[in-house]
Design a protein around this motif. Structure first.
Motif, PDB file in Angstrom:
ATOM      1  N   MET A   1       0.860  -1.302  -0.032  1.00 31.06           N
ATOM      2  CA  MET A   1       0.062  -0.053   0.049  1.00 31.06           C
ATOM      3  C   MET A   1       1.015   1.384   0.050  1.00 31.06           C
ATOM      4  O   MET A   1       1.946   1.145   0.777  1.00 31.06           O
ATOM      5  N   ASN A   2       0.730   2.212  -0.776  1.00 33.11           N
ATOM      6  CA  ASN A   2       1.536   3.358  -1.189  1.00 33.11           C
ATOM      7  C   ASN A   2       1.022   4.285   0.139  1.00 33.11           C
ATOM      8  O   ASN A   2       0.022   4.255   0.694  1.00 33.11           O
ATOM      9  N   GLN A   3       1.844   5.205   0.258  1.00 29.94           N
ATOM     10  CA  GLN A   3       1.600   6.475   1.500  1.00 29.94           C
ATOM     11  C   GLN A   3       0.467   7.143   1.121  1.00 29.94           C
ATOM     12  O   GLN A   3      -0.402   7.522   1.970  1.00 29.94           O
ATOM     13  N   TYR A   4      -0.262   7.591  -0.340  1.00 28.34           N
ATOM     14  CA  TYR A   4      -1.377   7.951  -0.427  1.00 28.34           C
ATOM     15  C   TYR A   4      -2.574   7.159   0.128  1.00 28.34           C
ATOM     16  O   TYR A   4      -3.321   7.682   0.772  1.00 28.34           O
ATOM     17  N   ASN A   5      -2.399   6.122  -0.149  1.00 26.70           N
ATOM     18  CA  ASN A   5      -3.592   5.080   0.254  1.00 26.70           C
ATOM     19  C   ASN A   5      -3.647   4.871   1.813  1.00 26.70           C
ATOM     20  O   ASN A   5      -5.040   5.148   2.363  1.00 26.70           O
ATOM     21  N   LYS A   6      -2.372   5.105   2.294  1.00 24.73           N
ATOM     22  CA  LYS A   6      -2.455   5.111   4.132  1.00 24.73           C
ATOM     23  C   LYS A   6      -2.977   6.295   4.537  1.00 24.73           C
ATOM     24  O   LYS A   6      -3.708   6.217   5.339  1.00 24.73           O
ATOM     25  N   ASP A   7      -2.529   7.416   3.845  1.00 24.00           N
ATOM     26  CA  ASP A   7      -3.212   8.706   4.455  1.00 24.00           C
ATOM     27  C   ASP A   7      -4.711   8.699   4.010  1.00 24.00           C
ATOM     28  O   ASP A   7      -5.365   9.333   4.946  1.00 24.00           O
ATOM     29  N   ILE A   8      -5.375   8.150   2.963  1.00 24.34           N
ATOM     30  CA  ILE A   8      -6.629   8.170   2.844  1.00 24.34           C
ATOM     31  C   ILE A   8      -7.319   7.377   4.012  1.00 24.34           C
ATOM     32  O   ILE A   8      -8.420   7.897   4.567  1.00 24.34           O
ATOM     33  N   LEU A   9      -6.742   6.391   4.314  1.00 22.34           N
ATOM     34  CA  LEU A   9      -7.460   5.739   5.378  1.00 22.34           C
ATOM     35  C   LEU A   9      -7.527   6.348   6.712  1.00 22.34           C
ATOM     36  O   LEU A   9      -8.117   6.212   7.539  1.00 22.34           O
ATOM     37  N   GLU A  10      -6.541   7.517   6.806  1.00 26.88           N
ATOM     38  CA  GLU A  10      -6.531   8.229   8.138  1.00 26.88           C
ATOM     39  C   GLU A  10      -7.404   9.479   8.039  1.00 26.88           C
ATOM     40  O   GLU A  10      -7.822   9.994   9.173  1.00 26.88           O
ATOM     41  N   TYR A  11      -8.004   9.866   6.885  1.00 26.26           N
ATOM     42  CA  TYR A  11      -9.051  11.015   6.765  1.00 26.26           C
ATOM     43  C   TYR A  11     -10.572  10.702   7.091  1.00 26.26           C
ATOM     44  O   TYR A  11     -10.830   9.694   7.212  1.00 26.26           O
ATOM     45  N   LYS A  12     -11.011  11.751   8.020  1.00 24.42           N
ATOM     46  CA  LYS A  12     -12.242  11.638   8.326  1.00 24.42           C
ATOM     47  C   LYS A  12     -13.125  11.960   7.332  1.00 24.42           C
ATOM     48  O   LYS A  12     -14.357  11.248   7.343  1.00 24.42           O
ATOM     49  N   SER A  13     -12.908  12.758   6.397  1.00 28.13           N
ATOM     50  CA  SER A  13     -13.924  13.111   5.641  1.00 28.13           C
ATOM     51  C   SER A  13     -13.152  13.614   4.090  1.00 28.13           C
ATOM     52  O   SER A  13     -12.066  13.830   4.173  1.00 28.13           O
ATOM     53  N   ILE A  14     -13.864  13.841   3.136  1.00 20.98           N
ATOM     54  CA  ILE A  14     -13.187  14.370   1.726  1.00 20.98           C
ATOM     55  C   ILE A  14     -12.822  15.740   2.042  1.00 20.98           C
ATOM     56  O   ILE A  14     -11.931  15.923   1.287  1.00 20.98           O
ATOM     57  N   LYS A  15     -13.508  16.375   2.781  1.00 20.27           N
ATOM     58  CA  LYS A  15     -12.796  17.897   3.160  1.00 20.27           C
ATOM     59  C   LYS A  15     -11.438  17.896   3.609  1.00 20.27           C
ATOM     60  O   LYS A  15     -10.806  18.807   3.102  1.00 20.27           O
ATOM     61  N   GLU A  16     -11.070  16.786   4.333  1.00 25.34           N
ATOM     62  CA  GLU A  16      -9.779  16.650   4.733  1.00 25.34           C
ATOM     63  C   GLU A  16      -8.824  16.330   3.540  1.00 25.34           C
ATOM     64  O   GLU A  16      -7.634  16.753   3.530  1.00 25.34           O
ATOM     65  N   LEU A  17      -9.358  15.461   2.697  1.00 31.90           N
ATOM     66  CA  LEU A  17      -8.527  15.022   1.599  1.00 31.90           C
ATOM     67  C   LEU A  17      -8.271  15.955   0.380  1.00 31.90           C
ATOM     68  O   LEU A  17      -7.110  16.252  -0.125  1.00 31.90           O
ATOM     69  N   MET A  18      -9.349  16.570   0.394  1.00 36.68           N
ATOM     70  CA  MET A  18      -9.007  17.658  -1.009  1.00 36.68           C
ATOM     71  C   MET A  18      -8.351  18.999  -0.436  1.00 36.68           C
ATOM     72  O   MET A  18      -8.489  19.445   0.631  1.00 36.68           O
ATOM     73  N   ASN A  19      -7.378  19.339  -1.180  1.00 34.17           N
ATOM     74  CA  ASN A  19      -6.578  20.571  -1.021  1.00 34.17           C
ATOM     75  C   ASN A  19      -7.007  21.661  -1.565  1.00 34.17           C
ATOM     76  O   ASN A  19      -6.678  22.266  -2.490  1.00 34.17           O
ATOM     77  N   LEU A  20      -8.389  22.135  -1.072  1.00 34.10           N
ATOM     78  CA  LEU A  20      -9.064  23.221  -1.662  1.00 34.10           C
ATOM     79  C   LEU A  20      -8.298  24.608  -1.478  1.00 34.10           C
ATOM     80  O   LEU A  20      -8.762  25.526  -2.153  1.00 34.10           O
ATOM     81  N   LYS A  21      -7.451  24.821  -0.599  1.00 36.36           N
ATOM     82  CA  LYS A  21      -6.663  26.039  -0.460  1.00 36.36           C
ATOM     83  C   LYS A  21      -5.931  26.157  -1.769  1.00 36.36           C
ATOM     84  O   LYS A  21      -5.755  27.247  -2.408  1.00 36.36           O
ATOM     85  N   LYS A  22      -5.553  25.084  -2.443  1.00 31.13           N
ATOM     86  CA  LYS A  22      -4.856  25.106  -3.770  1.00 31.13           C
ATOM     87  C   LYS A  22      -5.798  25.642  -4.815  1.00 31.13           C
ATOM     88  O   LYS A  22      -5.248  26.347  -5.719  1.00 31.13           O
ATOM     89  N   MET A  23      -6.999  25.240  -4.653  1.00 31.13           N
ATOM     90  CA  MET A  23      -7.984  25.586  -5.769  1.00 31.13           C
ATOM     91  C   MET A  23      -8.156  27.162  -5.870  1.00 31.13           C
ATOM     92  O   MET A  23      -8.139  27.882  -6.964  1.00 31.13           O
ATOM     93  N   GLN A  24      -7.957  27.805  -4.608  1.00 26.65           N
ATOM     94  CA  GLN A  24      -7.950  29.352  -4.632  1.00 26.65           C
ATOM     95  C   GLN A  24      -6.500  29.821  -5.592  1.00 26.65           C
ATOM     96  O   GLN A  24      -6.842  30.908  -6.233  1.00 26.65           O
ATOM     97  N   VAL A  25      -5.518  29.134  -5.186  1.00 23.02           N
ATOM     98  CA  VAL A  25      -4.162  29.622  -6.080  1.00 23.02           C
ATOM     99  C   VAL A  25      -4.504  29.361  -7.398  1.00 23.02           C
ATOM    100  O   VAL A  25      -4.051  30.413  -8.237  1.00 23.02           O
TER     101      VAL A  25
END
Length: 86
Positions: A1-25
């Motif tokens: 399992m790669n690091q990204y998949n491990k990280d997904i398992l730790e997130y509680k919601s899609i909001k935490e997964l999406m880097n929407l601050k980047k969207m503003q940039v």
């Protein structure tokens, strides 16, 4: 399992997964206002503002159009792409 998949398992919601601050940039890089993004997606400007402050997330069906509008990939919106935004 790669690091990204491990990280997904730790997130509680899609909001935490999406880097929407980047969207503003990305939006600013493309010289778009929140109102222009909202009009292109058929949502309110306040919805776009909420996405950028990570209070809410765009509906999944809007992601391809949002990525096209911001000249990036959906992966970039999730902070997974190679797009340099800073």
């Amino acid at each position: 399992m790669n690091q990204y998949n491990k990280d997904i398992l730790e997130y509680k919601s899609i909001k935490e997964l999406m880097n929407l601050k980047k969207m503003q940039v990305l939006r600013r890089k493309n010289n778009l206002t929140q109102a222009e993004v909202a009009m292109a997606l058929g949502v309110s400007a306040s919805s776009v503002a909420k996405w950028e402050t990570i209070n809410t997330c765009p509906r999944a069906e809007l992601l391809p159009t949002l990525a096209d509008l911001l000249h990036c990939t959906i992966d970039d919106l999730f902070g997974r792409g190679k797009e340099e935004t800073q």
